[in-house]
Structure formats: C-alpha cells, structure tokens
Motif scaffolding. Sequence first.
Motif, mmCIF file in Angstrom:
data_model
loop_
_atom_site.group_PDB
_atom_site.id
_atom_site.type_symbol
_atom_site.label_atom_id
_atom_site.label_comp_id
_atom_site.label_asym_id
_atom_site.label_seq_id
_atom_site.Cartn_x
_atom_site.Cartn_y
_atom_site.Cartn_z
ATOM 1 N N GLN A 139 0.820 -1.218 0.000
ATOM 2 C CA GLN A 139 0.000 0.000 0.000
ATOM 3 C C GLN A 139 0.857 1.273 0.000
ATOM 4 O O GLN A 139 0.331 2.376 0.131
ATOM 5 N N GLU A 140 2.203 1.102 -0.147
ATOM 6 C CA GLU A 140 3.156 2.222 -0.200
ATOM 7 C C GLU A 140 3.056 3.109 1.043
ATOM 8 O O GLU A 140 2.989 4.342 0.968
ATOM 9 N N VAL A 141 3.081 2.435 2.187
ATOM 10 C CA VAL A 141 3.000 3.179 3.439
ATOM 11 C C VAL A 141 4.232 4.052 3.651
ATOM 12 O O VAL A 141 4.192 5.050 4.379
ATOM 13 N N GLU A 142 5.342 3.693 2.984
ATOM 14 C CA GLU A 142 6.584 4.451 3.151
ATOM 15 C C GLU A 142 6.425 5.921 2.743
ATOM 16 O O GLU A 142 6.992 6.827 3.381
ATOM 17 N N LYS A 143 5.641 6.172 1.702
ATOM 18 C CA LYS A 143 5.435 7.551 1.259
ATOM 19 C C LYS A 143 4.739 8.370 2.345
ATOM 20 O O LYS A 143 5.094 9.532 2.588
ATOM 21 N N CYS A 144 3.779 7.741 2.985
ATOM 22 C CA CYS A 144 3.058 8.434 4.061
ATOM 23 C C CYS A 144 4.002 8.765 5.216
ATOM 24 O O CYS A 144 3.968 9.874 5.755
ATOM 25 N N LEU A 145 4.864 7.819 5.568
ATOM 26 C CA LEU A 145 5.775 8.020 6.696
ATOM 27 C C LEU A 145 6.815 9.100 6.388
ATOM 28 O O LEU A 145 7.158 9.897 7.266
ATOM 29 N N VAL A 146 7.316 9.115 5.168
ATOM 30 C CA VAL A 146 8.284 10.156 4.787
ATOM 31 C C VAL A 146 7.633 11.530 4.854
ATOM 32 O O VAL A 146 8.246 12.514 5.298
ATOM 33 N N ALA A 147 6.361 11.604 4.449
ATOM 34 C CA ALA A 147 5.652 12.883 4.521
ATOM 35 C C ALA A 147 5.483 13.328 5.976
ATOM 36 O O ALA A 147 5.607 14.521 6.294
ATOM 37 N N LEU A 148 5.232 12.361 6.869
ATOM 38 C CA LEU A 148 5.046 12.699 8.283
ATOM 39 C C LEU A 148 6.352 13.164 8.934
ATOM 40 O O LEU A 148 6.319 13.885 9.934
ATOM 41 N N LEU A 149 7.498 12.755 8.372
ATOM 42 C CA LEU A 149 8.783 13.217 8.913
ATOM 43 C C LEU A 149 8.937 14.725 8.773
ATOM 44 O O LEU A 149 9.694 15.350 9.517
ATOM 45 N N GLY A 150 8.230 15.294 7.822
ATOM 46 C CA GLY A 150 8.313 16.733 7.602
ATOM 47 C C GLY A 150 7.356 17.539 8.452
ATOM 48 O O GLY A 150 7.261 18.751 8.284
ATOM 49 N N SER A 151 6.637 16.888 9.357
ATOM 50 C CA SER A 151 5.690 17.599 10.216
ATOM 51 C C SER A 151 6.428 18.568 11.140
ATOM 52 O O SER A 151 7.591 18.368 11.491
ATOM 53 N N GLU A 152 5.733 19.608 11.554
ATOM 54 C CA GLU A 152 6.321 20.563 12.490
ATOM 55 C C GLU A 152 6.188 20.107 13.934
ATOM 56 O O GLU A 152 6.809 20.684 14.827
ATOM 57 N N ASN A 153 5.386 19.080 14.159
ATOM 58 C CA ASN A 153 5.152 18.580 15.509
ATOM 59 C C ASN A 153 6.169 17.503 15.857
ATOM 60 O O ASN A 153 6.346 16.539 15.104
ATOM 61 N N ASP A 154 6.857 17.659 16.986
ATOM 62 C CA ASP A 154 7.882 16.692 17.378
ATOM 63 C C ASP A 154 7.289 15.311 17.641
ATOM 64 O O ASP A 154 7.911 14.287 17.325
#
Length: 728
Positions: free
Chosen positions: A315-330
Amino acid sequence: MGKKVKKEAEPPPKDVFDPLTIESKKAATVVLMLNSPEEEILAKACEAIYRFALKGEENKATLLELGAVEPLTKLLTHEDKIVRRNATMIFGILASNNDVKKLLRELDVMNSIIAQLAPEEEVVIHEFASLCLANMSAEYTSKVQILEHGGLEPLVRLLASPDPDVKKNSVECIYNLTQDFQCRAALQELNAIPPILDLLKSEYPVIQLLALKTLGIITNDKEARTTLRDNQGVDHLIKILETKELNDLHIEALSVIANCLEDMDTLVLIQQTGGLKKLLSFAENSTIPDIQKNAAKAITKAAYDPENRKLFHEQEVEKCLVALLGSENDGTKIAASQAISAMCENTGSKEFFNNQGIPQLILLLKSDSEEVREAASLALANLTTCHPANAKAIAEADGVDPLVNILSSRRDGAVANAATVLANVAMQEPLRTGLQSHGVSSALLGPLRSANTVVQSKAALTVAATACDVEARTELRNSGGLEPLVELLRSKHDEVRRHASWAVMVCASDELTAVELCKLGALDILEEVNLSVSRKNKFSEAAYNKLLNNNLSLKYSLTGYLSSSNIISDGFYDYGRINPGTKLLPLKDLCLQEPSDQRAVLLVNSKSSDVSPPPSTEGKSSDVGYGRSISSSSSFRRASKEKTNYHFSTGFGSPTEEKSEPPSGRTTALSKGTTKERGSRIALHDVLSPACWLSSATYQMILLSHLSTLRNTPALCYRCSESSCPIL
C-alpha cells in the motif's frame, strides 16, 4: 327549637409532641438530624446536605469534618425510598473528594452502593450510584473492591439504560476498571463489547469518547479484537474517521484501529474494504498533529508482524511516513521515525528509504529535541543493519558528524543507536577510512565509560568495527580509550564482555596497542575470564591468543610452544614454564635478581654482533651445514645432572650492548670485547647464528628445538665445557 350548642375541640393527647417547624442555617445542625428516626426529617436533612455539597469542594470537606459520612452510609440501606435516594445522591457528589473516598473504603460501603444498581431501583438512584462508583474507581483499591463485590455486571447492564447520565457514569467506571487486566478478562466473559459499540451511536460526544477510550484498552487483548471484528466494530471506527464533524473523536478512534491492525485478519478486512488506503490518506492529509501521530503509532504497532509489513509495503505506506517526517510537531516526527524503524524489517521498505527517508532522518539528528534525535537514530540504525547501500547513503549525505555529536547525548538510547549506525558504516572499508577524520575514536570515550550496558556493548562493537586501521587504533590509544575498554572485559553482562573482547582482539593487531593493553591488565583479565566456563566466549579466547602473539616470551612460558607465524624478535627470552595466573617478570626485572638455584633465563637476540664465537673445544662439534656452532649432545650427556643454571647465547649481540656497565654488575649478553660477569640469572651458553640461506621460519624451528633441549639438559660453560665451572 332549642339553641345549638357549639362542640368544643378535643385537646390533643398529653403524650403526643406538638409539631415543630425549625429553620436551621448551620450545617452542623442538619448533620445532627441524620440520626433522627423520623423519615421526613431524614429526607429533608439529606436534601439540604445534597444542595450544600453541590456548592463546592470546601463544603464537602466541611461535611467530612462534621462527621456526616458515617451516618449517611447507614441511610443507604434505609427502608424509605426517598431517604435512600437522597443519601445516594449525596455520595455521588461527595465521592469526588479524595478524603471522602478514603473514608468510604475504610467503612466498607461498596456493597451498599453496588446494591443501588439493582434493576428495580429508580433511574435517579442508578445515576448517582454509578457516579459514586465512577469517582471511586479512579483508585486501585476501590477497583479491587468493586470487582470483588460484583459491581462489573450491573455496570455493563446499565450501558443500555435509557438515561444518558447513567450510560456516561457506567462507561466511565468501566473505563477506569479496564486499567486492570483482571477486569478486561471479566468484561470479555460478560460480552461487554457489543453494548460499548452501541455507545458510539450516542448523540453525546462525551459518551462516544469514553466508549472509544474503553475500546482502546480492551482491544489490547486478541480475543477482544476478534469480538470487535465480528460485531462490525471496524466499520463503526472507519465511519467516525470519515465524518469531519466527529474530528474530536478521530484520535481515540485511531488508537482503537492501531490495536486492531495488530490482528492479521482485521488488517486484511480493512485492506479489502479499502479502509487501509483511507487510513493512510487520512494520516497524510490531516492537519491535526495528534491525529498524524496516532496514525503513525497505528502503523508502528501493526508493522511488527511480517505479514502486516508486507501489506503495508504493497500500500506504499513508506510515502506516508516520509511525509510525516516533515511535520512541524515533534510527536509526529517521533512516531513516524518509530514506524520507519518497524518497517525496516521489510527489505523492500529499506530500499525505498535509501533515496527517500534517509536525508530527512539525518536532518532530524540535528533537532533540538533529544527525543526526536533518539527516534531518528533508531530508524537509521535499523536502516543500515545488514544493508551496505543505506550505510553508504548516510555517509554521502553527511550524516557522520551529527551521529558523532549524538555520542555525547544524555539519552542512553540515542547514544546506543548512533554507535550502532557508525559501526554499520565502518563495516565498509572505504567508508571506515573516512570516519577517522570525524574523530569517532575519541568520541567513543564517553560511551565506553557509560554505566548503561547497552551503551557499553554498542560502543565496544563500534570500536571493533572502526579499529581495523592503524590510525584509528593510534587515536584510540592516544585519547585514553583503551583503559575503559579493558575495564569492560570485567563486565558481568555477556554481550558487553563479548563485544569488548572482540574490540581488544582487533586492537591487538597493533604491537604498540597490544603492549599498552597488556600494561592495563587485559591479558590477566582475559586469562581469568577464559578459566570460567560461563564467562568465556570465542572472542575472549581469540583476544587472549592475539595478545599472546604480541608477547611471545609469555606465550612460550605459558604454552611451551610457538606457532610458525610467531616470529621471534629482539628481547625474546625463555623464563621456563609457568602456571596460568603466574605473572611473568619483564627482562629488566629479571636482570636485577640475585643469583639462586633456579634455572637461568635463556635470552635470544637477533641483532648482528662483532663478537666471534669461541674456539671449538674438546667435546664440541661444529655444524657447518647450518652455519652455526652448538653444543653437542655428547657434551650435554657428560655434564653433571645436578640442578644448575642453563646458559645459552645467540652470539648476535645484546639489547644492552651499548651500555658500558649493566645494572647491578650483571650482563644479559656478551658485550663488545667483554665477557659475562658472574652472578646474573640471564646466562649465555653457545653460539647460534642464522645461516644466510635459512628462512626465518626454519631458523626459528631450529632455535626453539635448541631451547627445548636446553630446558632439559645441564648447561656447559663455553670456556671449559664443564658444568662445574666456577663461572656458572
């Protein structure tokens, strides 16, 4: 007609008290009324106390001080319904006070309160009795009492009550009780999940929220997840996520889904119904940090299962996780990093993160938050384990410097993770060479001295990986890293001791480092470790042998043999056989010893010398074929069999030949133009010089054979060929 005579009213009986109306403005007076036998007074007193308690916490404390609690507990079982109802209402309010809760536990009124939940009781009694239990259940002791008195079953029944307050209080109490595993098991037996799921349809958000929180705890058990799936609970949860108006419930709904994803059958069901794609899209596009964080946590929990990881990768969950790495929330960054760590068990995911993910994680290593740095370093540690391409990607993305900086972090987890990444990078020789310019060896000094065994183990492993080069060993030695490394050999932790032994073995490849390790006691510690069946390991044995190979004199004295790869150099001496644990004195100390009846120390020196071999005398033969002169066996046999010093000389010069006068008036070899003085344990006997056409290995074999012969044969003086010579 006669006049009607007015009938006079009869006076009241003399034994009846005339009615009295009293207006009291003091709580103390009303508390005294609680002991009245009149039902009407009890009802009115309870009603007044209830209104007083509602006004605030101070009033509750006042009632406690006035002693109102104990008489009120007796009214819980009163025959009059109004009195019983009013008393129950008071306890529903008072139970929020911690001191009141403590007193209620001591008075053991739990059974009386639970009795108010009976089906025949009024809804108002149900409401305040359940409220009292909800307040009481916040503490562990009260939870035990509720379970022991059978309070769970009526609470589950009241979940179907038509009154929303009763539902709210009951589910809140059940939520508090589910913190205990025994209660969760009991709930499963009572089939509590279907009525809790029905609460998700309530029009009151607080009831929905408490129901989701309760499900979030219950579904930690596999049986509960199965029951939830069988009752279409997953559909309810997905609908909540799809409803924007219920965004205040999304966080808790995700927590329940996170538990459900651990179950393979539930994950397949979500994937087949398209729920998984909705979940990932929801997590990636949501603007609420807590929702993103919980979504990442859901992926983390599920990703511990191999089949789940496979589905996530599809389901290409990796793309979602990489996007979440850019969040401003620690918190979101930490959760996403942890999810990546879990997904790293999948080879395809590791390859995906090679191009996308590693650069973002390296940026997180520079974060101001230590928790973020720890989570990012853990992800990198898992990404680089058994994956050289990812290790190379970290080096190329300038990730070494931030990793070295993390080695000085206050968080042990971050230090251990950073050390692991550096060890994985150092496994590749081209990358290992570049590590030295970043001061890795010096930075490992702190982790080696850590009190945390995980940090100690990872630091020692990193030393083993990086110390393959001379420059790294030199830096480690000069920075004082050998001393803490040697101390780790004493560790009671098997992995620490094994990795420390491995590191010592690698460091012992360098003669200078090996000598320093021996000075620090590494050889003695390893010898002690190897004598223990439970503490020794393959690396401790290999490290011990490696150190011995750099101290051939000790090896020969301990084992009685040298291998073909052990090349004798200047200063080799044969002290004789010693027992394990016995310390071998250095040559300098042996020279200072007084003469004794012990055998002489046989010294070998490979330097060239101008000293001519003594002329061949009677009883000696010349071995021209080997280009040397050695004492014949017949000479040895003629010698006296009594114990005396053995004498042997290589005739190649001496380690002290430049000294004009050896210490204590003794020499260790023939000096230029001088003879051996009397009284030294370092004795000289014969001339043994290598032929130019002999290989060093062949010469060494002959030399060791000669030493072995000398060990078991009385010595002869090189002047007179007699064992009884005064010189001896």
